[in-house]
Design a protein around this motif. Structure first.
Motif, PDB file in Angstrom:
ATOM      1  N   LYS A 149       0.863  -1.100   0.091  1.00 60.30           N
ATOM      2  CA  LYS A 149      -0.053  -0.018   0.209  1.00 60.30           C
ATOM      3  C   LYS A 149       0.916   1.289   0.012  1.00 60.30           C
ATOM      4  O   LYS A 149       0.347   2.399  -0.333  1.00 60.30           O
ATOM      5  N   PHE A 150       2.139   1.188   0.518  1.00 62.02           N
ATOM      6  CA  PHE A 150       2.885   2.336   0.570  1.00 62.02           C
ATOM      7  C   PHE A 150       3.893   2.389  -0.845  1.00 62.02           C
ATOM      8  O   PHE A 150       5.129   2.162  -0.620  1.00 62.02           O
ATOM      9  N   ARG A 151       3.296   2.697  -1.911  1.00 65.90           N
ATOM     10  CA  ARG A 151       4.066   2.697  -3.147  1.00 65.90           C
ATOM     11  C   ARG A 151       4.169   4.144  -3.761  1.00 65.90           C
ATOM     12  O   ARG A 151       4.951   4.652  -4.247  1.00 65.90           O
ATOM     13  N   GLN A 152       2.870   4.917  -3.830  1.00 67.59           N
ATOM     14  CA  GLN A 152       2.690   6.093  -4.770  1.00 67.59           C
ATOM     15  C   GLN A 152       2.826   7.419  -3.870  1.00 67.59           C
ATOM     16  O   GLN A 152       2.613   7.207  -2.460  1.00 67.59           O
ATOM     17  N   PRO A 153       3.213   8.285  -4.331  1.00 73.16           N
ATOM     18  CA  PRO A 153       3.087   9.865  -3.443  1.00 73.16           C
ATOM     19  C   PRO A 153       1.622   9.844  -3.069  1.00 73.16           C
ATOM     20  O   PRO A 153       0.651   9.512  -3.896  1.00 73.16           O
ATOM     21  N   GLY A 154       1.615  10.345  -1.698  1.00 73.91           N
ATOM     22  CA  GLY A 154       0.477  10.435  -1.058  1.00 73.91           C
ATOM     23  C   GLY A 154       0.914  11.006   0.334  1.00 73.91           C
ATOM     24  O   GLY A 154       2.096  10.889   0.723  1.00 73.91           O
ATOM     25  N   LEU A 155      -0.011  10.970   1.147  1.00 72.41           N
ATOM     26  CA  LEU A 155       0.116  11.589   2.690  1.00 72.41           C
ATOM     27  C   LEU A 155      -0.083   9.947   3.511  1.00 72.41           C
ATOM     28  O   LEU A 155      -1.324   9.416   3.421  1.00 72.41           O
ATOM     29  N   TYR A 156       0.949   9.669   4.052  1.00 70.54           N
ATOM     30  CA  TYR A 156       0.771   8.343   4.899  1.00 70.54           C
ATOM     31  C   TYR A 156       0.916   8.760   6.512  1.00 70.54           C
ATOM     32  O   TYR A 156       2.098   9.340   6.808  1.00 70.54           O
ATOM     33  N   VAL A 157      -0.125   8.490   7.044  1.00 72.65           N
ATOM     34  CA  VAL A 157      -0.071   8.766   8.686  1.00 72.65           C
ATOM     35  C   VAL A 157      -0.202   7.632   9.480  1.00 72.65           C
ATOM     36  O   VAL A 157      -0.881   6.388   9.062  1.00 72.65           O
ATOM     37  N   LEU A 158       0.824   7.419  10.265  1.00 75.87           N
ATOM     38  CA  LEU A 158       1.100   6.080  10.955  1.00 75.87           C
ATOM     39  C   LEU A 158       0.943   6.319  12.480  1.00 75.87           C
ATOM     40  O   LEU A 158       1.862   7.404  12.944  1.00 75.87           O
ATOM     41  N   ASP A 159       0.262   5.680  13.304  1.00 75.25           N
ATOM     42  CA  ASP A 159       0.181   5.781  14.483  1.00 75.25           C
ATOM     43  C   ASP A 159       0.550   4.534  15.104  1.00 75.25           C
ATOM     44  O   ASP A 159       0.189   3.483  15.389  1.00 75.25           O
ATOM     45  N   GLU A 160       1.719   4.779  15.758  1.00 75.57           N
ATOM     46  CA  GLU A 160       2.685   3.611  16.633  1.00 75.57           C
ATOM     47  C   GLU A 160       2.758   2.426  15.756  1.00 75.57           C
ATOM     48  O   GLU A 160       2.253   1.099  16.155  1.00 75.57           O
ATOM     49  N   ALA A 178      11.943   5.406   3.928  1.00 72.89           N
ATOM     50  CA  ALA A 178      12.827   6.301   3.165  1.00 72.89           C
ATOM     51  C   ALA A 178      12.775   6.145   1.766  1.00 72.89           C
ATOM     52  O   ALA A 178      12.572   7.215   1.068  1.00 72.89           O
ATOM     53  N   GLU A 179      12.432   4.818   1.241  1.00 70.10           N
ATOM     54  CA  GLU A 179      12.145   4.722   0.058  1.00 70.10           C
ATOM     55  C   GLU A 179      10.943   5.804  -0.435  1.00 70.10           C
ATOM     56  O   GLU A 179      10.620   6.088  -1.519  1.00 70.10           O
ATOM     57  N   LEU A 180       9.853   5.411   0.250  1.00 69.54           N
ATOM     58  CA  LEU A 180       8.537   6.231   0.061  1.00 69.54           C
ATOM     59  C   LEU A 180       8.940   7.635  -0.093  1.00 69.54           C
ATOM     60  O   LEU A 180       8.270   8.545  -0.975  1.00 69.54           O
ATOM     61  N   SER A 181       9.640   8.132   0.902  1.00 68.71           N
ATOM     62  CA  SER A 181       9.766   9.673   0.916  1.00 68.71           C
ATOM     63  C   SER A 181      10.649  10.239  -0.315  1.00 68.71           C
ATOM     64  O   SER A 181      10.446  11.414  -0.786  1.00 68.71           O
ATOM     65  N   ARG A 182      11.637   9.574  -0.906  1.00 69.25           N
ATOM     66  CA  ARG A 182      12.342   9.659  -2.002  1.00 69.25           C
ATOM     67  C   ARG A 182      11.440   9.638  -3.141  1.00 69.25           C
ATOM     68  O   ARG A 182      12.055  10.368  -4.397  1.00 69.25           O
ATOM     69  N   GLY A 183      10.243   9.047  -3.218  1.00 71.36           N
ATOM     70  CA  GLY A 183       9.440   9.147  -4.414  1.00 71.36           C
ATOM     71  C   GLY A 183       8.432  10.109  -4.168  1.00 71.36           C
ATOM     72  O   GLY A 183       7.701  10.152  -5.057  1.00 71.36           O
ATOM     73  N   GLY A 184       8.548  11.056  -3.340  1.00 71.89           N
ATOM     74  CA  GLY A 184       7.541  12.287  -3.583  1.00 71.89           C
ATOM     75  C   GLY A 184       6.454  11.934  -2.425  1.00 71.89           C
ATOM     76  O   GLY A 184       5.600  13.022  -2.361  1.00 71.89           O
ATOM     77  N   ALA A 185       6.242  11.026  -1.639  1.00 71.01           N
ATOM     78  CA  ALA A 185       5.199  11.004  -0.641  1.00 71.01           C
ATOM     79  C   ALA A 185       5.842  11.865   0.590  1.00 71.01           C
ATOM     80  O   ALA A 185       6.698  11.907   0.911  1.00 71.01           O
ATOM     81  N   GLN A 186       4.931  11.893   1.657  1.00 70.06           N
ATOM     82  CA  GLN A 186       5.054  12.438   2.911  1.00 70.06           C
ATOM     83  C   GLN A 186       4.458  11.666   3.954  1.00 70.06           C
ATOM     84  O   GLN A 186       3.423  11.196   3.880  1.00 70.06           O
ATOM     85  N   ILE A 187       5.250  11.600   4.997  1.00 67.86           N
ATOM     86  CA  ILE A 187       4.954  10.616   6.389  1.00 67.86           C
ATOM     87  C   ILE A 187       4.967  11.340   7.484  1.00 67.86           C
ATOM     88  O   ILE A 187       5.919  12.169   7.838  1.00 67.86           O
ATOM     89  N   ILE A 188       3.845  11.139   8.231  1.00 69.76           N
ATOM     90  CA  ILE A 188       3.677  11.756   9.435  1.00 69.76           C
ATOM     91  C   ILE A 188       3.459  10.447  10.504  1.00 69.76           C
ATOM     92  O   ILE A 188       2.486   9.835  10.174  1.00 69.76           O
ATOM     93  N   CYS A 189       4.459  10.376  11.367  1.00 71.60           N
ATOM     94  CA  CYS A 189       4.530   9.046  12.140  1.00 71.60           C
ATOM     95  C   CYS A 189       4.345   9.461  13.797  1.00 71.60           C
ATOM     96  O   CYS A 189       5.265   9.874  14.296  1.00 71.60           O
ATOM     97  N   ALA A 190       3.353   8.915  14.117  1.00 72.42           N
ATOM     98  CA  ALA A 190       3.515   9.150  15.938  1.00 72.42           C
ATOM     99  C   ALA A 190       4.096   7.808  16.267  1.00 72.42           C
ATOM    100  O   ALA A 190       3.658   6.675  16.025  1.00 72.42           O
ATOM    101  N   THR A 191       5.091   8.142  17.228  1.00 72.55           N
ATOM    102  CA  THR A 191       5.796   6.630  17.593  1.00 72.55           C
ATOM    103  C   THR A 191       6.524   6.990  19.134  1.00 72.55           C
ATOM    104  O   THR A 191       6.723   7.919  19.413  1.00 72.55           O
ATOM    105  N   HIS A 192       6.775   5.808  19.548  1.00 70.87           N
ATOM    106  CA  HIS A 192       7.828   5.807  20.962  1.00 70.87           C
ATOM    107  C   HIS A 192       8.917   5.050  20.463  1.00 70.87           C
ATOM    108  O   HIS A 192       9.751   4.592  21.285  1.00 70.87           O
ATOM    109  N   SER A 193       9.247   4.729  19.331  1.00 70.14           N
ATOM    110  CA  SER A 193      10.417   3.983  18.878  1.00 70.14           C
ATOM    111  C   SER A 193      11.567   4.930  18.465  1.00 70.14           C
ATOM    112  O   SER A 193      11.622   5.789  17.742  1.00 70.14           O
TER     113      SER A 193
END
Length: 242
Positions: A149-160, A178-193
């Motif tokens: 699902k994480f292949r094309q440019p878009g907004l990807y929001v991940l919660d933990e 890293a690969e997704l961001s290089r392809g023009g996507a944007q990621i917002i991730c809430a995490t404890h990691s």
């Protein structure tokens, strides 16, 4: 990148100015309503203690973009009983040139995915992936979603997203992001990691009683705690188990 800044529409934000009820009383939400949140990198990590509001913020950003807060792909609405939150309805974006058609166009133009730990299993099972999630562990199902699902440019929001992942699987996720961001996507991730937040070039926003602030990976409290715990677990455990 698709968005440069997220903010609260003042015309729908009377409650935020009074600050007398949730979620407007949460410090990071109050800061968002006052100053907005700027994005300086394709990958942004939201880090904070439980109850700090990072998941509330991530969910509202997903809703504001047109992602179902239950979890799933943009435009794929199956959680009909779940209505957008008050905060999600008030979120607006300043898009980049690349993101203008998605942000300002109809919902059908938007691309992305919202993955939340609590509902990820059901969301993955409902979407048409090549594998059969019910035959996999949680971690395997997560990684299948990341790969498919994480292949094309878009907004990807991940919660933990690390909730179901082993150390090795988290490393694989770092590669996917890293690969997704290089392809023009944007990621917002809430995490404890501390592992995920070490992604080179990512922006880290720490949320808490102070509201929100950008910090370096080395300055994160969670990184310091994990480093000290792994060096000497007994220094922590003696206060817990005697």
């Amino acid at each position: 990148m698709l968005i440069e800044r997220a903010y609260v529409d003042r015309s729908e934000e009377a409650v935020a100015r009074t600050g007398d009820r949730w979620p407007w009383t949460v410090p990071c939400v109050r800061r968002l309503a006052e100053d907005g949140l700027k994005f300086g990198a394709p990958v942004t990590f939201l880090v904070g203690e439980n109850g700090s509001g990072k998941s509330t913020l991530a969910e509202a950003l997903a809703e504001g973009f047109g992602l179902d807060s239950y979890g799933g792909s943009a435009g794929y609405k199956y959680a009909s009983s779940r209505t957008p939150s008050e905060l999600g309805c008030a979120i607006r974006f300043d898009p980049t040139a690349a993101g203008r058609r998605m942000v300002r166009g109809p919902r059908t133009r938007r691309r992305g995915f919202f993955l939340r730990a609590e509902t990820a299993w059901d969301a993955l099972a409902r979407e048409r992936l090549s594998g059969a999630p019910e035959m996999m562990s949680h971690g395997e199902g997560f990684l299948m979603a990341f790969r498919e699902k994480f292949r094309q440019p878009g907004l990807y929001v991940l919660d933990e997203p690390e909730a179901a992942l082993s150390f090795t699987s988290c490393l694989e996720l770092v590669g996917v992001l890293a690969e997704l961001s290089r392809g023009g996507a944007q990621i917002i991730c809430a995490t404890h990691s501390p592992l995920l937040t070490a992604l080179p070039g990512a922006e880290i926003v720490e949320v808490g009683e102070h509201g929100m602030r950008s910090v370096a990976w080395e300055e994160l409290g969670l990184v310091d705690h994990w480093r000290r715990y792994l060096t000497d677990p007994r220094a922590y455990l003696r206060h817990i188990i005697g």
